[in-house]
Write an enzyme that holds these catalytic residues in place. Sequence first.
Site, PDB file in Angstrom:
ATOM      1  N   TYR A  64       0.820  -1.202   0.000  1.00 23.68           N
ATOM      2  CA  TYR A  64       0.000   0.000   0.000  1.00 23.68           C
ATOM      3  C   TYR A  64       0.858   1.258   0.000  1.00 23.68           C
ATOM      4  O   TYR A  64       1.738   1.432   0.837  1.00 23.68           O
ATOM      5  CB  TYR A  64      -0.942   0.014   1.198  1.00 23.68           C
ATOM      6  CG  TYR A  64      -2.062  -0.999   1.119  1.00 23.68           C
ATOM      7  CD1 TYR A  64      -2.344  -1.691  -0.056  1.00 23.68           C
ATOM      8  CD2 TYR A  64      -2.849  -1.266   2.234  1.00 23.68           C
ATOM      9  CE1 TYR A  64      -3.367  -2.627  -0.123  1.00 23.68           C
ATOM     10  CE2 TYR A  64      -3.883  -2.189   2.184  1.00 23.68           C
ATOM     11  CZ  TYR A  64      -4.136  -2.864   1.009  1.00 23.68           C
ATOM     12  OH  TYR A  64      -5.153  -3.788   0.947  1.00 23.68           O
ATOM     13  N   LEU A 218     -18.130   0.211   0.045  1.00 22.58           N
ATOM     14  CA  LEU A 218     -18.785   1.277  -0.710  1.00 22.58           C
ATOM     15  C   LEU A 218     -18.666   1.060  -2.221  1.00 22.58           C
ATOM     16  O   LEU A 218     -18.911   1.982  -3.007  1.00 22.58           O
ATOM     17  CB  LEU A 218     -18.191   2.640  -0.332  1.00 22.58           C
ATOM     18  CG  LEU A 218     -18.408   3.051   1.133  1.00 22.58           C
ATOM     19  CD1 LEU A 218     -17.762   4.405   1.412  1.00 22.58           C
ATOM     20  CD2 LEU A 218     -19.886   3.080   1.475  1.00 22.58           C
TER      21      LEU A 218
END
Length: 358
Positions: A64, A218
Amino acid sequence: MTNAHSLDTYRLLGRSGLRVSPLSLGAMTFGADWGWGADREEARRIFDAYVDRGGNFIDTANKYTEGTSERLLGEFAGDKRERLVLATKYTLTMRPGDPNSGGNHRKSMVRSVEASLERLRTDYIDLLYLHAWDGTTPVEEVLRAMDDLVRSGKVLYVGISDTPAWQVSRMQAIADLRGWAPLVALQIEYSLIERTVERDLIPMAQEMGLGVIPWSPLGSGVLTGKYTRADLDIGDGAANPAGTRKNLAAANGALTERGLEIAEVVKAVAAESGRTPSQIAIAWTLLNPAVTAPILGARTLKQIEDNLGALDVRLTDDQRARLEKASAVSLGFPHDFLARPIVRGVVFGDVKIAARRS
């Protein structure tokens, strides 16, 4: 009275005794290396907002923001390290030209863990995930290497992400039979847009004792309502995390006509509930009893504060039914076949069986 839906009302992670918050803070957004994340100051504000409310479950990975995520998380944790449950992952390559820099094998795992420990400024990782199945490494090699790390104390618990259900269940059975560290967490994409995991991955996790940790609840941001049909001209998007968020949503298959139609229903439920679409979408994932903690991937303090409001959402039966109708997927064979009245009739006849007690 303690709020049963607060960050500091903890849940057990899978078959373990580890206590984690019902929402996990995703740190993939920590760092601007990929062009769309939070800078150091904003990432710190996000971290503090989550931890100060009792949140203890934070998710990252070696890759990341090219390692910046772990470095910032290690810096922020500081003297709060012991009260936090830090989860990271191995598999993704940090040196594309090195054939053994990535993958599921022992060398990749051990070297990735050592590098993560350094970036996180800690001497142990609470939860280590295999990040994505590579299709080349024997499961016994993965499991034994994980067990060795647990026995060494460098890792406390192990989990798995983005892997076929049949492979995960096989691995769990082998770990149990050989007395190796069991898998306690399954990280998978799960949202109103991505429900195909309800076919096998989620039931498998319940049966085998893995807590489900949904990523992208989401739907790559589509369920927030920020995209319209005008955004569909991007096509399939660029399959590159360093692209724009819209590119990523398209590449992940979330930014589609179907995804936008589901988002419209989410927006309607949000409007009548006095909530935001993000809160409704996250709250829906929490209704599944297999889910331990959805991962929140906020890029701003405003977003994390909004997302945490999902714990206060109470969906009515009608609202839940509308959301599930709009997002329904076929379970496919053999699930649909076994649910047909004619099949149930020849299997059970007139016998009535009470539901199994949990």
